[in-house]
Design an enzyme around this catalytic site. Structure first.
Site, PDB file in Angstrom:
ATOM      1  N   LYS A  14      34.177  53.177   1.663  1.00 29.22           N
ATOM      2  CA  LYS A  14      33.306  52.622   0.613  1.00 29.22           C
ATOM      3  C   LYS A  14      31.852  52.852   0.962  1.00 29.22           C
ATOM      4  CE  LYS A  14      31.597  48.898   2.949  1.00 29.22           C
ATOM      5  NZ  LYS A  14      30.213  48.751   3.339  1.00 29.22           N
ATOM      6  N   ASP A 141      35.490  43.133   3.536  1.00 30.84           N
ATOM      7  CA  ASP A 141      35.581  44.387   2.780  1.00 30.84           C
ATOM      8  C   ASP A 141      37.016  44.824   2.500  1.00 30.84           C
ATOM      9  OD1 ASP A 141      32.829  44.598   2.832  1.00 30.84           O
ATOM     10  OD2 ASP A 141      32.782  45.968   4.545  1.00 30.84           O
TER      11      ASP A 141
HETATM   12  O1  C5P Z   1      34.278  39.756   7.240  1.00 31.65           O
HETATM   13  P1  C5P Z   1      34.079  40.699   8.384  1.00 31.65           P
HETATM   14  O2  C5P Z   1      34.938  40.336   9.574  1.00 31.65           O
HETATM   15  O3  C5P Z   1      34.209  42.133   8.007  1.00 31.65           O
HETATM   16  O4  C5P Z   1      32.571  40.517   8.857  1.00 31.65           O
HETATM   17  C1  C5P Z   1      32.111  41.019  10.074  1.00 31.65           C
HETATM   18  C2  C5P Z   1      30.826  40.289  10.462  1.00 31.65           C
HETATM   19  O5  C5P Z   1      29.773  40.689   9.568  1.00 31.65           O
HETATM   20  C3  C5P Z   1      30.893  38.795  10.364  1.00 31.65           C
HETATM   21  O6  C5P Z   1      31.383  38.225  11.552  1.00 31.65           O
HETATM   22  C4  C5P Z   1      29.432  38.423  10.123  1.00 31.65           C
HETATM   23  O7  C5P Z   1      28.696  38.463  11.327  1.00 31.65           O
HETATM   24  C5  C5P Z   1      28.935  39.589   9.276  1.00 31.65           C
HETATM   25  N1  C5P Z   1      28.999  39.307   7.822  1.00 31.65           N
HETATM   26  C6  C5P Z   1      28.123  38.380   7.277  1.00 31.65           C
HETATM   27  N2  C5P Z   1      28.160  38.129   5.934  1.00 31.65           N
HETATM   28  C7  C5P Z   1      29.055  38.774   5.130  1.00 31.65           C
HETATM   29  C8  C5P Z   1      29.941  39.717   5.670  1.00 31.65           C
HETATM   30  C9  C5P Z   1      29.895  39.958   7.032  1.00 31.65           C
HETATM   31  O8  C5P Z   1      27.296  37.792   7.984  1.00 31.65           O
HETATM   32  N3  C5P Z   1      29.055  38.506   3.821  1.00 31.65           N
END
Ligand code: C5P
Length: 307
Positions: A14, A141
């Site tokens: 993406k 994502d």
């Molecule tokens: O959700 P995911 O595990 O992919 O997110 C990875 C990291 O990216 C999270 O631990 C956070 O630090 C950051 N993040 C965030 N806000 C979001 C998505 C991700 O702060 N909306």
């Protein structure tokens, strides 16, 4: 491998056409408004019957992919087995076509593909909405990797609405020779904005209108990413990559997600080749890929055949 009861699923990379990041929430995540767009770079996950849950990875930068319990594809298989009460194991074999730690949701694509593959392998018959809920548990994502196309994401990115979008777009992706850590990039944007009033994240009318009209030049102008200054701060060489793409006549360019991949919109396949050649010749990118968008989300490419 279908004859041995295996199933192969392909899931796309993406880019975020626009990524607006709000203030940090109490749970540490940031409220987002984003437009996801799936492009034609794919990871493939092959799921084979096995006694335990195991994983192998091949492809470019495969050595950067964690093979332990933090791997999102493994976690997806374990989560699904747990929720539907399946005792079977699975061997997952991942073929990487999406840059690793590149800001293009490669790990999320593997998780989405693993969910779809194990769902088929184990005949769990889950509804798409149930898979979506599991996907959201795995990462912000992952739901979009299931859905594909072009979609608006809110919440931490997991709440999706398909966007009204016309046309096919031709992208060039400049790859870096290293990854950027997503949490670190979010921490950096908080640091850079410390003391500032952070507005509610909102997608621009200009971008939505460009998508509705299928207007590539307008879309190029509307590309935007609030994380870009943070990615530049952690990796100043990316500014030069962006400049080279613009010098080569790209309609627009932007850091993809938390970076370090930089994506450029072009007018068509020939122009994409020109921009790709310019990026390669300049030496700013460790690799260059061309890809169309939008493309569909995680899909079985080799159906389950009963033994
Ligand atoms: O959700 P995911 O595990 O992919 O997110 C990875 C990291 O990216 C999270 O631990 C956070 O630090 C950051 N993040 C965030 N806000 C979001 C998505 C991700 O702060 N909306």
């Amino acid at each position: 491998m279908g004859r041995t009861g295996g199933v192969t699923v392909r899931a796309p990379a993406k880019v975020n056409l626009e990524l607006r990041v709000g203030a940090p929430r109490a749970d540490g995540y940031h409220e987002l408004a984003t437009v996801f767009h799936a492009i034609g770079l794919f990871d493939e996950v092959q799921a084979l019957p096995a006694d335990d849950v195991t994983l192998t990875v091949e492809g470019s930068q495969a050595e950067l992919v964690p093979l332990d319990g933090t791997n999102l594809a493994l976690r997806a298989a374990v989560l699904l087995a747990d929720r539907v009460g399946v005792d079977d194991g699975v061997h997952l074999h991942v073929r990487k076509g999406i840059p690793v730690a590149g800001g293009m949701a490669g790990g999320s694509a593997d998780a989405a593909a693993a969910l779809v593959a194990c769902d088929a392998l184990w005949h769990t018959g889950l509804a798409r909405e149930d898979l979506h809920l599991l996907a959201a548990e795995l990462g912000s994502d992952v739901p979009f990797s299931l859905l594909g196309g072009t979609a608006i994401g809110t919440g931490r990115g997991e709440r999706l609405t398909p966007a009204l979008a016309r046309g096919e777009y031709h992208w060039v992706v400049a790859l870096a020779d290293h990854g950027l850590s997503t949490p670190e990039v979010y921490r950096e944007i908080d640091r850079l904005r410390a003391g500032d009033e952070v507005p509610e994240p909102e997608i621009s009318d200009a971008l939505m209108q460009a998508l509705r009209a299928g207007d590539a030049p307008a879309l190029g102008e509307a590309l935007a990413n609030d994380l870009q200054p943070a990615a530049f701060s952690l990796d100043p060489a990316l500014e030069r990559t962006l400049a080279v793409g613009y010098q080569a006549g790209a309609l627009g360019g932007v850091v993809s997600g938390s970076g370090p991949s930089v994506v450029f919109l072009t007018t068509g396949p020939e122009h994409a080749l020109d921009v790709a050649v310019a990026l390669t010749a300049s030496g700013v990118a460790a690799g260059v890929r061309r890809a169309p968008g939008p493309v569909g989300g995680a899909r079985i490419v080799e159906p389950v055949r009963d033994r």
